[in-house]
Scaffold this motif. Structure first.
Motif, PDB file in Angstrom:
ATOM      1  N   GLU A 136      -2.759  -2.025  -0.838  1.00 12.53           N
ATOM      2  CA  GLU A 136      -2.578  -1.249   0.460  1.00 12.53           C
ATOM      3  C   GLU A 136      -3.780  -1.586   1.470  1.00 12.53           C
ATOM      4  OE1 GLU A 136      -2.185   2.893  -0.856  1.00 12.53           O
ATOM      5  OE2 GLU A 136      -0.384   2.444  -2.127  1.00 12.53           O
ATOM      6  N   VAL A 175       6.697  -1.751   5.785  1.00 11.80           N
ATOM      7  CA  VAL A 175       6.728  -1.043   4.406  1.00 11.80           C
ATOM      8  C   VAL A 175       8.051  -1.246   3.902  1.00 11.80           C
ATOM      9  CG1 VAL A 175       6.611   0.941   3.134  1.00 11.80           C
ATOM     10  CG2 VAL A 175       4.967   0.664   4.966  1.00 11.80           C
ATOM     11  N   HIS A 232       7.005   2.654  10.186  1.00  9.15           N
ATOM     12  CA  HIS A 232       6.322   1.661   9.271  1.00  9.15           C
ATOM     13  C   HIS A 232       7.283   0.186   8.897  1.00  9.15           C
ATOM     14  CE1 HIS A 232       3.618   4.823   8.795  1.00  9.15           C
ATOM     15  NE2 HIS A 232       4.604   5.638   8.482  1.00  9.15           N
TER      16      HIS A 232
END
Length: 182
Positions: free
Chosen positions: A86, A122, A119
């Motif tokens: 991450e 993601v 996002h």
């Protein structure tokens, strides 16, 4: 004690004590798995698996605790790896949501759309199941978060964050936020 030995131990447990099947899933040999499990048992001075001849026949009482802890350790190792990924990946990664059909069908579609817009790097995936299934997937690390209207009090391994009906509200920038009652 090595992480690989814990992986072998846990996989044999998941495969119903079938060492050959576990070895195949682990891409190694059955004798190698058996040897490493025996070495770990010798080091721990605990018999994890009862044996009938060369076959594993049951998990001993102390073995159940060892398997439970080994599984937790391996999940924590995976979580540590995810933290690294991450931070190295910045705004990319993956999120797995386990939820009930009702939530997936009625409550989450607009939230998911906004999440994907905000996002885009993601990878988001959603698994639908019963409250029991989604709790178990989350405990096993197969999902990052479980969303259900039913209380999951019987799972002390999970942290529950109840959300009130007015918890979803708009911020000044127009994006929703989720308030949680702790």
């Amino acid at each position: 004690m090595k992480l690989q030995q814990l992986r072998y131990l846990v996989e044999v447990g998941r495969c119903g004590l079938n060492v050959s099947e576990a070895a195949e899933l682990l891409c190694t040999s059955q004798p190698g798995v058996s040897k490493q499990i025996k070495l770990l048992e010798d080091e721990l001075k605990v018999v994890v698996f009862e044996r009938s001849g060369k076959r594993l026949s049951a998990v001993t009482e102390p073995g159940k605790r060892v398997l439970e802890i080994a599984d937790r350790i391996l999940r924590d190792v995976d979580n540590i790896k995810r933290v690294g990924e991450e931070f190295a990946g910045g705004d990319s990664g993956s999120l797995v949501i386990a939820t009930t059909h009702t939530q997936a069908r009625y409550a989450l579609p607009s939230v998911v759309i906004r999440f994907i817009e905000r996002h885009p790097k993601v990878r988001l995936s959603m698994h639908q199941g019963s409250p029991t299934q989604i709790a178990e997937w989350t405990i096993k690390g197969e999902a990052d978060i479980a969303i259900a209207t039913e209380a999951l009090d019987q799972y002390p391994q999970l942290v529950m964050l109840p959300v009130t009906s007015g918890a979803l509200r708009d911020r000044s920038d127009g994006h929703p936020i989720l308030g949680q009652k702790l």
